[in-house]
Motif scaffolding. Structure first.
Motif, short mmCIF file in Angstrom:
data_model
loop_
_atom_site.label_atom_id
_atom_site.label_comp_id
_atom_site.label_asym_id
_atom_site.label_seq_id
_atom_site.Cartn_x
_atom_site.Cartn_y
_atom_site.Cartn_z
N ASP A 163 12.91 -32.42 19.82
CA ASP A 163 12.12 -32.82 20.99
C ASP A 163 10.80 -32.06 20.95
O ASP A 163 10.68 -30.97 21.51
N GLU B 266 8.09 -32.13 22.44
CA GLU B 266 7.43 -31.81 23.70
C GLU B 266 7.95 -30.50 24.29
O GLU B 266 7.26 -29.86 25.09
N HIS B 267 9.15 -30.09 23.89
CA HIS B 267 9.74 -28.90 24.49
C HIS B 267 10.12 -27.84 23.46
O HIS B 267 10.93 -26.96 23.74
N THR B 268 9.55 -27.92 22.29
CA THR B 268 9.90 -26.97 21.23
C THR B 268 9.39 -25.57 21.53
O THR B 268 10.06 -24.58 21.23
N SER B 269 8.21 -25.44 22.10
CA SER B 269 7.64 -24.11 22.32
C SER B 269 6.81 -24.10 23.59
O SER B 269 6.39 -25.15 24.09
N ASP C 246 3.05 -26.08 24.92
CA ASP C 246 2.83 -27.23 24.04
C ASP C 246 2.17 -26.86 22.73
O ASP C 246 1.54 -27.70 22.08
#
Length: 299
Positions: free
Chosen positions: A184, A186-189, A192
């Motif tokens: 995903d 959009e929510h890796t780190s 953004d």
């Protein structure tokens, strides 16, 4: 145009790294080969190699993939860490790669492959035993290491990429304070920053975006051929939550692996990528234990 987030990272993280390494020098027992060109992209394709002066033949070798949120970092921030691993009996390869947002996914992986090709072709010149290659990666570098090693060990996944792996077998890998599940984007780190690497186009409803999202569902393609892995994090690592799921994934595939969480609630300085800080006893402990894990796989 560089975003404010990237600008802040490049300024503030460098200030922190420079303070961490202030006063450190090259150990007297280490010889270093600096600024070797491994590819066509100028300063972004330079590497250093360190080993003990007494070394006269090829020896076990660590290839380091630096962190920095895909947008920051260079071999300069890893030189003292690398030389201390070299003092533990390894040749250490420390390299720059092209950074986002100027260079998007998958250019970092392409550069990593170029380093492996260089090592394969120039091993004898730099005391490198290509039968005993190990990899370390931290933070974003751990994500890159994981993805690259899956490319190297899963031929079907490798078909997603235009480059051909070197054929070097990696004996084991150290995954330090890393991000691993990029299914995903959009929510890796936080902030953004991963989207600085992929481009926000990855979130679109297009065939190109869908293909990229599938490629970045990296752990889906991990097999039992992935190298043995030493997974680390710290009590005060802001991405600590990634360590245990990665270990469980490795275990589910029957891959020899360990997970180690260092530090304590009382020691906030033992946080994200603490193992690079040569002044911390916890870093020495982590690096000693990781190298001992590697030594189990020397042939």
């Amino acid at each position: 145009m560089i975003s404010e987030v990237v600008r802040d990272i490049r300024i503030n993280w460098k200030i922190s790294d420079d303070k961490r390494d202030e006063g450190l020098t090259t150990p007297e027992d280490i010889i270093r080969f600096d600024n070797i060109s491994y590819g066509p992209y100028g300063d972004a394709n330079l590497l250093d190699i360190y080993h003990q002066k007494k070394v006269t033949k090829p020896q076990k070798t660590i290839i380091s993939i630096h962190g920095g949120g895909w947008v920051y970092g260079s071999k300069e921030q890893y030189q003292f860490y690398g030389m201390r691993l070299a003092q533990r009996g390894f040749t250490f390869v420390n390299f720059n790669y092209r950074l986002a947002p100027e260079y998007k996914y998958p250019t970092a992986l392409e550069d990593i492959n170029q380093v492996f090709l260089f090592i394969r072709d120039h091993a004898e010149e730099y005391a490198i035993d290509t039968n005993n290659i190990f990899v370390v990666g931290d933070s974003a570098g751990a994500q890159l290491a994981t993805q690259y090693l899956i490319i190297c060990t899963n031929p079907e996944y490798a078909k997603h990429f235009t480059f051909i792996p070197s054929g070097i077998k990696v004996r084991a890998v150290g995954l330090n304070c890393g991000v691993y599940d990029t299914s995903d984007p959009e929510h890796t780190s936080p902030n953004d920053v991963f989207l600085e690497y992929t481009g926000k186009e990855i979130l679109e409803d297009s065939e190109k975006a869908r293909n990229m999202r599938e490629e970045l569902n990296t752990l889906k393609y991990m097999t039992g051929d992935f190298p043995p892995a030493f997974v680390t994090s710290a009590v005060h690592d802001f991405i600590l939550k990634n360590a245990q799921p990665m270990y469980e994934k490795l275990q589910s595939l029957g891959i020899d692996s360990e997970v180690h969480i260092y530090g304590s609630k009382e020691k906030e300085e033992v946080g994200h990528v603490f193992h690079v800080n040569c002044r911390l006893p916890e870093a020495d402990q982590c690096n000693d234990e990781e190298c001992a894990f590697f030594n189990r796989y020397v042939v």
